[in-house]
Motif scaffolding. Sequence first.
Motif, mmCIF file in Angstrom:
data_model
loop_
_atom_site.group_PDB
_atom_site.id
_atom_site.type_symbol
_atom_site.label_atom_id
_atom_site.label_comp_id
_atom_site.label_asym_id
_atom_site.label_seq_id
_atom_site.Cartn_x
_atom_site.Cartn_y
_atom_site.Cartn_z
ATOM 1 N N THR A 90 0.832 -1.204 0.000
ATOM 2 C CA THR A 90 0.000 0.000 0.000
ATOM 3 C C THR A 90 0.866 1.253 0.000
ATOM 4 O O THR A 90 2.072 1.199 0.272
ATOM 5 N N ALA A 91 0.244 2.379 -0.274
ATOM 6 C CA ALA A 91 0.951 3.663 -0.223
ATOM 7 C C ALA A 91 1.493 3.902 1.174
ATOM 8 O O ALA A 91 2.598 4.439 1.349
ATOM 9 N N MET A 94 4.637 1.675 1.730
ATOM 10 C CA MET A 94 5.778 2.195 0.970
ATOM 11 C C MET A 94 6.287 3.493 1.582
ATOM 12 O O MET A 94 7.490 3.750 1.611
ATOM 13 N N LEU A 119 8.214 -5.541 -3.983
ATOM 14 C CA LEU A 119 6.923 -4.909 -3.712
ATOM 15 C C LEU A 119 5.982 -5.076 -4.897
ATOM 16 O O LEU A 119 6.378 -4.902 -6.046
ATOM 17 N N PRO A 121 2.829 -3.104 -5.667
ATOM 18 C CA PRO A 121 1.970 -2.003 -5.221
ATOM 19 C C PRO A 121 0.514 -2.178 -5.649
ATOM 20 O O PRO A 121 0.212 -2.763 -6.700
ATOM 21 N N TRP A 128 -1.448 6.521 -6.480
ATOM 22 C CA TRP A 128 -0.234 6.103 -7.184
ATOM 23 C C TRP A 128 0.444 7.281 -7.863
ATOM 24 O O TRP A 128 1.678 7.393 -7.854
ATOM 25 N N THR A 133 3.891 9.730 -3.334
ATOM 26 C CA THR A 133 4.099 8.316 -3.663
ATOM 27 C C THR A 133 5.232 8.155 -4.659
ATOM 28 O O THR A 133 6.080 7.261 -4.516
ATOM 29 N N ILE A 137 8.679 6.042 -4.241
ATOM 30 C CA ILE A 137 9.094 4.997 -5.178
ATOM 31 C C ILE A 137 10.537 5.226 -5.625
ATOM 32 O O ILE A 137 11.343 4.293 -5.677
ATOM 33 N N PHE A 147 10.342 -4.025 -7.723
ATOM 34 C CA PHE A 147 8.918 -3.764 -7.946
ATOM 35 C C PHE A 147 8.386 -4.708 -9.015
ATOM 36 O O PHE A 147 9.085 -5.044 -9.974
#
Length: 400
Positions: A90-91, A94, A119, A121, A128, A133, A137, A147
């Motif tokens: 999730t945001a 992260m 991850l 996402p 996103w 966010t 990232i 990712f």
Amino acid sequence: MLASKRILLIIGGGIAAYKSLDLIRRLKERGASVTPVLTRAGAEFVTPLSVSALAGETVHTDLFDLTTEAEMGHIQLSRSADLVVVAPATADLMGKMAGGLANDLASTLLMATDTPVLLAPAMNVRMWQHAATQRNITTLKKDGIGFVGPNDGDMACGEFGPGRMAEPLEIVAAVEAALGDGPLKGRRILVTSGPTHEPIDPVRYIANRSSGAQGAAIGRALAALGAEVVFVTGPADVPPPEGVQVIRVESAADMQDAVDAALPVDAAVFAAAVADWRVATASQSKLKKSKGALPDLKLKENPDILAGVAQMKKGRPKLVVGFAAETDDVAANATAKRKRKGCDWIVANDVSPETGIMGGAENAVVLITGDGAEDWPRMTKHDVAKQLADRIAKALGPAL
């Protein structure tokens, strides 16, 4: 490939948590053991009982479990796995990782681990795309975090766009690549693929006949050798490879932005058939047909993505590979293109209609390097990709 591999699976809070159940099943089918960690928010979407039943192991939920923490359980959990997978990531999770926060079991495990982390996402498209966010990232990628996804798709909230969690088999493929010991392990490689669509008006566009099949095969072959692949694709006919980071674009300008965002990389393979021109000013309304009157379409040159990366003064990939689709004098035109663009290699092919290569299952290429032209026999695009991936692995050598 995953026999005897130990996966620590952290299930974050989000509607995509239901996919984690299938992910557990798929991993165990391939011989992996899965130790599940369920966040408090994740338990709102899947139950500890269902997770435990599929994993065949106890579900860990609490940082302050008296029994396990008497033995420093969170440290042991963080170190005993071969790979830590967060799905859905999730945001919030992260953000905690990027900020170095550790206030629950999941975030503490992620801070305490010395194991590679992957991850997957999953979040609302606006979340996103939010600047915070995207900053997180960037930080996580610099920290070496892997990712897979997210994909474009319909959201539970009714919106559409990037943020949909990768499918379980895509995550499995990424896990296999992360745990593989191939010659490209530790290498990050960019691949562009497919055509671009350059809008004329809301319903018409300039395009070409590229199916994206060769680019997809290359992405798949590089991932199979252990590379972390960033796959930037235009609107192709074929699906992207599994186990890679997929970035979907429409126009050449979109592709340019995606390529810039993906850098730095160890190697870049530009297999996309980018349109050379675009309409200087695309109409916001559908152009109406008038008898005897043709629309006046003023064309503008698109950015030269290959040359831009090949001629970078700082941060240039160690290996830059371009593609040349030719209809005559293939080797000569491709050799000139390599020098003009400044790339290391050019993969050239004859796309005359009678060859059946454009959009077909086979390819016949000439590899142009600084040492000259090398003719490859006609073979499937899968075999071309495998042979090219092997050459790239030899050129890059092992990661330091």
